[in-house]
Motif scaffolding. Structure first.
Motif, mmCIF file in Angstrom:
data_model
loop_
_atom_site.group_PDB
_atom_site.id
_atom_site.type_symbol
_atom_site.label_atom_id
_atom_site.label_comp_id
_atom_site.label_asym_id
_atom_site.label_seq_id
_atom_site.Cartn_x
_atom_site.Cartn_y
_atom_site.Cartn_z
ATOM 1 N N GLN A 1 -44.902 -34.937 4.089
ATOM 2 C CA GLN A 1 -45.121 -36.277 3.541
ATOM 3 C C GLN A 1 -46.601 -36.592 3.356
ATOM 4 O O GLN A 1 -46.967 -37.399 2.497
ATOM 5 C CB GLN A 1 -44.517 -37.329 4.473
ATOM 6 C CG GLN A 1 -43.008 -37.312 4.540
ATOM 7 C CD GLN A 1 -42.510 -38.392 5.465
ATOM 8 O OE1 GLN A 1 -42.381 -39.553 5.075
ATOM 9 N NE2 GLN A 1 -42.247 -38.017 6.718
ATOM 10 N N HIS A 2 -47.447 -35.971 4.160
ATOM 11 C CA HIS A 2 -48.863 -36.322 4.145
ATOM 12 C C HIS A 2 -49.735 -35.346 3.372
ATOM 13 O O HIS A 2 -50.806 -35.729 2.888
ATOM 14 C CB HIS A 2 -49.382 -36.437 5.579
ATOM 15 C CG HIS A 2 -48.892 -37.647 6.293
ATOM 16 N ND1 HIS A 2 -49.601 -38.842 6.336
ATOM 17 C CD2 HIS A 2 -47.740 -37.887 6.974
ATOM 18 C CE1 HIS A 2 -48.924 -39.742 7.021
ATOM 19 N NE2 HIS A 2 -47.779 -39.188 7.418
ATOM 20 N N PHE A 3 -49.312 -34.084 3.257
ATOM 21 C CA PHE A 3 -50.176 -33.091 2.630
ATOM 22 C C PHE A 3 -49.398 -32.161 1.713
ATOM 23 O O PHE A 3 -48.225 -31.854 1.948
ATOM 24 C CB PHE A 3 -50.895 -32.245 3.694
ATOM 25 C CG PHE A 3 -51.984 -32.977 4.428
ATOM 26 C CD1 PHE A 3 -53.255 -33.096 3.878
ATOM 27 C CD2 PHE A 3 -51.727 -33.569 5.656
ATOM 28 C CE1 PHE A 3 -54.251 -33.776 4.546
ATOM 29 C CE2 PHE A 3 -52.716 -34.245 6.340
ATOM 30 C CZ PHE A 3 -53.991 -34.356 5.776
ATOM 31 N N GLN A 4 -50.096 -31.722 0.664
ATOM 32 C CA GLN A 4 -49.686 -30.569 -0.118
ATOM 33 C C GLN A 4 -50.483 -29.378 0.393
ATOM 34 O O GLN A 4 -51.678 -29.507 0.702
ATOM 35 C CB GLN A 4 -49.958 -30.797 -1.602
ATOM 36 C CG GLN A 4 -49.130 -31.916 -2.223
ATOM 37 C CD GLN A 4 -49.591 -32.222 -3.644
ATOM 38 O OE1 GLN A 4 -50.730 -32.608 -3.866
ATOM 39 N NE2 GLN A 4 -48.691 -32.025 -4.601
ATOM 40 N N PHE A 5 -49.847 -28.226 0.463
ATOM 41 C CA PHE A 5 -50.489 -27.030 0.983
ATOM 42 C C PHE A 5 -50.668 -26.040 -0.166
ATOM 43 O O PHE A 5 -49.691 -25.573 -0.763
ATOM 44 C CB PHE A 5 -49.636 -26.423 2.102
ATOM 45 C CG PHE A 5 -49.486 -27.330 3.288
ATOM 46 C CD1 PHE A 5 -50.336 -27.240 4.370
ATOM 47 C CD2 PHE A 5 -48.485 -28.309 3.309
ATOM 48 C CE1 PHE A 5 -50.207 -28.082 5.457
ATOM 49 C CE2 PHE A 5 -48.351 -29.167 4.382
ATOM 50 C CZ PHE A 5 -49.214 -29.055 5.465
ATOM 51 N N LYS A 6 -51.913 -25.721 -0.475
ATOM 52 C CA LYS A 6 -52.254 -24.833 -1.577
ATOM 53 C C LYS A 6 -52.792 -23.515 -1.029
ATOM 54 O O LYS A 6 -53.676 -23.513 -0.163
ATOM 55 C CB LYS A 6 -53.328 -25.481 -2.473
ATOM 56 C CG LYS A 6 -52.989 -26.886 -2.955
ATOM 57 C CD LYS A 6 -51.866 -26.884 -3.971
ATOM 58 C CE LYS A 6 -51.648 -28.280 -4.559
ATOM 59 N NZ LYS A 6 -50.579 -28.306 -5.576
ATOM 60 N N MET A 7 -52.277 -22.414 -1.555
ATOM 61 C CA MET A 7 -52.731 -21.110 -1.115
ATOM 62 C C MET A 7 -54.200 -20.906 -1.489
ATOM 63 O O MET A 7 -54.612 -21.187 -2.610
ATOM 64 C CB MET A 7 -51.886 -20.008 -1.745
ATOM 65 C CG MET A 7 -50.413 -20.044 -1.367
ATOM 66 S SD MET A 7 -50.121 -19.606 0.365
ATOM 67 C CE MET A 7 -50.559 -17.868 0.355
ATOM 68 N N ARG B 1 -54.446 -19.312 5.783
ATOM 69 C CA ARG B 1 -55.432 -20.262 5.266
ATOM 70 C C ARG B 1 -54.878 -20.964 4.026
ATOM 71 O O ARG B 1 -54.380 -20.327 3.097
ATOM 72 C CB ARG B 1 -56.750 -19.559 4.920
ATOM 73 C CG ARG B 1 -57.484 -19.013 6.141
ATOM 74 C CD ARG B 1 -58.923 -18.652 5.786
ATOM 75 N NE ARG B 1 -59.686 -19.822 5.365
ATOM 76 C CZ ARG B 1 -60.256 -20.674 6.197
ATOM 77 N NH1 ARG B 1 -60.157 -20.495 7.512
ATOM 78 N NH2 ARG B 1 -60.934 -21.699 5.733
ATOM 79 N N VAL B 2 -54.998 -22.289 4.031
ATOM 80 C CA VAL B 2 -54.570 -23.102 2.896
ATOM 81 C C VAL B 2 -55.607 -24.186 2.617
ATOM 82 O O VAL B 2 -56.449 -24.509 3.458
ATOM 83 C CB VAL B 2 -53.199 -23.775 3.165
ATOM 84 C CG1 VAL B 2 -52.094 -22.742 3.291
ATOM 85 C CG2 VAL B 2 -53.264 -24.659 4.399
ATOM 86 N N ARG B 3 -55.530 -24.726 1.409
ATOM 87 C CA ARG B 3 -56.317 -25.919 1.081
ATOM 88 C C ARG B 3 -55.405 -27.125 1.190
ATOM 89 O O ARG B 3 -54.302 -27.146 0.638
ATOM 90 C CB ARG B 3 -56.900 -25.813 -0.336
ATOM 91 C CG ARG B 3 -57.858 -26.972 -0.669
ATOM 92 C CD ARG B 3 -58.521 -26.811 -2.024
ATOM 93 N NE ARG B 3 -57.588 -27.046 -3.117
ATOM 94 C CZ ARG B 3 -57.066 -26.106 -3.871
ATOM 95 N NH1 ARG B 3 -57.354 -24.827 -3.641
ATOM 96 N NH2 ARG B 3 -56.237 -26.403 -4.854
ATOM 97 N N LEU B 4 -55.853 -28.127 1.914
ATOM 98 C CA LEU B 4 -55.053 -29.325 2.147
ATOM 99 C C LEU B 4 -55.372 -30.373 1.091
ATOM 100 O O LEU B 4 -56.533 -30.667 0.827
ATOM 101 C CB LEU B 4 -55.351 -29.895 3.537
ATOM 102 C CG LEU B 4 -55.102 -28.962 4.731
ATOM 103 C CD1 LEU B 4 -55.624 -29.595 6.008
ATOM 104 C CD2 LEU B 4 -53.619 -28.639 4.854
#
Length: 465
Positions: free
Chosen positions: A426-432, A454-457
């Protein structure tokens, strides 16, 4: 309403006491000397998939050891449910007594039964609301520490979160000393299990190398910490948590000795947090690589929860959250294989297994079988309809094992993983951060290779945020 293990995994189907005869094949030896040992050690997950396609039971040889890979649900039921008394823990876990002592993970027979009956109340439904409150608070604190746009190794964050949940709920304590030594010991344990399967059955335990030195030092540190904690708690009024039950006992069982308390504490510290952390990490990875599924899940959660953590009651009415976690546990089950050693000659799926032979049951391959799943390698949460769940054989999906040795904390682990996942999405999208697959490593549980993710938030927009 509490989510039961059966609800969280798959429907319970009555099992016949005698299973029908299943298909049987012999895996070709790679060498006259070591049999198929090299292919098993180097490519175990791929080997399990090959065996599942060959037959329900595949016989192979590793040096002089007879090994049977069992993937047919009826034959699996023979091992785990119909004839569990005919098996003991396998060689690797018996050797792991140096770490877990006579804890639930490694013990057999009367010792296991006594300890299981003693610790079971600590994981009962009455403790679930308190545990969920701990999960809520700790996950909220983690979310508050993350910043939109940053790159993070969330594997470490999730592992620390799950360890904090376990230690606070079961031991009523969490500090840097306990967290540090437990994480170091978990890393060594993964390396040790990986070394056993990669280099040989005896070498990591017998060779006085780095792994053995680290294991001895870290276990000594953890044992010293637990001894101090046990001594402190023994002087206090009895509590009804995990450690309190081990110390004081229950109505029907006396408390354990100091040594056995320490064994069970080490077992639950390592297994308790690693399983949930692995489940959450692989779910986040699958959502990061399937953003449309992550968006669909957020669309289910946000109108209902508006950024808050799901409650136990919510878990009953959020079908996509449940389906997402079940699909993740299908593709990347933290407990990805179960092994047993036959203590006597025994019939499995209509075929006799000799005394002393090892039986390996790989959830990894069964969960990815074309026999039970369309497009089995695809991440498709929508497949988990009510009708589909009812159609599955009992042991076509069993992330928490089955039979008498079903994971003692299965209900807590599933609820914890679902709540953490539902809160984070609900709070974050997780990008590779990198455009490559996250390779699984064959450790004590199924973990990302190298122990990193490791992801970009990127923050989602919610009223709560």
């Amino acid at each position: 309403m509490m989510v039961s293990v059966a609800q969280a995994t798959c429907p319970v189907v009555p099992l016949a006491p005698v299973s029908p005869t299943v298909s049987f094949a012999r895996f070709p030896d790679e060498s006259r000397i070591w049999g198929s040992a090299r292919v098993m050690s180097r490519h175990s997950l791929e080997l399990f998939e090959v065996c599942e396609k060959m037959a329900g039971i595949v016989h192979m040889r590793c040096f002089t050891q007879q090994v049977y890979i069992v993937t047919d649900p009826n034959a699996i039921a023979d091992v785990l449910v119909n004839q569990p008394q005919s098996f003991i823990k396998p060689y690797v876990l018996r050797r792991m007594k140096v770490l877990f002592g006579d804890g639930l993970l490694t013990s057999d027979g009367d010792r296991w039964k006594q300890n299981r009956h003693l610790v079971q109340p600590a994981f009962s439904a009455e403790h679930l609301p308190e545990f969920i409150n701990i999960v809520h608070c700790n996950t909220e604190a983690l979310i508050s520490s993350w910043r939109s746009g940053e790159e993070r190794d969330v594997y470490d964050d999730i592992a620390e979160l799950c360890m904090k949940n376990v230690t606070q709920a079961l031991f009523d304590v969490h500090d840097e000393e306990l967290a540090g030594v437990t994480r170091e010991l978990a890393t060594t344990c993964h390396e040790l299990v990986g070394a056993v399967f990669s280099y040989g059955w005896l070498l990591p335990f017998l060779w006085p190398g780095r792994l053995k030195r680290n294991l001895k030092q870290q276990l000594k540190q953890l044992s010293s910490y637990l001894d101090r904690l046990i001594e402190q708690r023994a002087q206090e009024p009895p509590r009804n948590d995990f450690l309190g039950i081990l110390i004081s006992g229950s109505k029907h069982h006396a408390g354990l000795s100091r040594e056995l308390i320490r064994d069970e504490a080490v077992t639950i510290l390592l297994a308790g947090h690693e399983t949930s952390a692995s489940a959450v990490i692989w779910a986040l990875y699958l959502l990061a690589t399937h953003p449309e599924c992550a968006d669909a899940l957020a669309e289910e959660l946000l109108p209902r929860l508006d950024g808050s953590a799901p409650s136990l009651r919510d878990l009953e009415t959020l079908p996509l959250l449940r389906a997402t976690l079940d699909e993740s546990l299908r593709l990347y089950p933290p407990t990805h294989r179960i092994a047993r050693t036959a203590r006597t000659p025994v019939m499995i799926g209509g075929h006799q297994i000799p005394e002393g032979a090892d039986v390996v049951i790989p959830q990894w391959a069964v969960h990815r079988s074309e026999r039970w799943y369309d497009a089995p390698l695809r991440f498709r949460p929508e497949r988990w309809t009510h009708e589909f769940r009812r159609s599955l054989p009992r042991f076509a999906y069993f992330p928490f094992s089955g039979g008498p040795r079903t994971c003692v904390g299965a209900s807590l682990a599933w609820a914890e993983s679902a709540i953490i996942l539902g809160f984070l999405v609900q709070h974050f999208q997780f990008k590779m951060c990198e455009n490559k697959e996250l390779e699984p490593a064959d450790g004590l549980t199924l973990v990302p290779g190298g122990g990193h993710f490791r992801v970009r938030l990127e923050r989602r927009h919610t009223n709560a945020a």
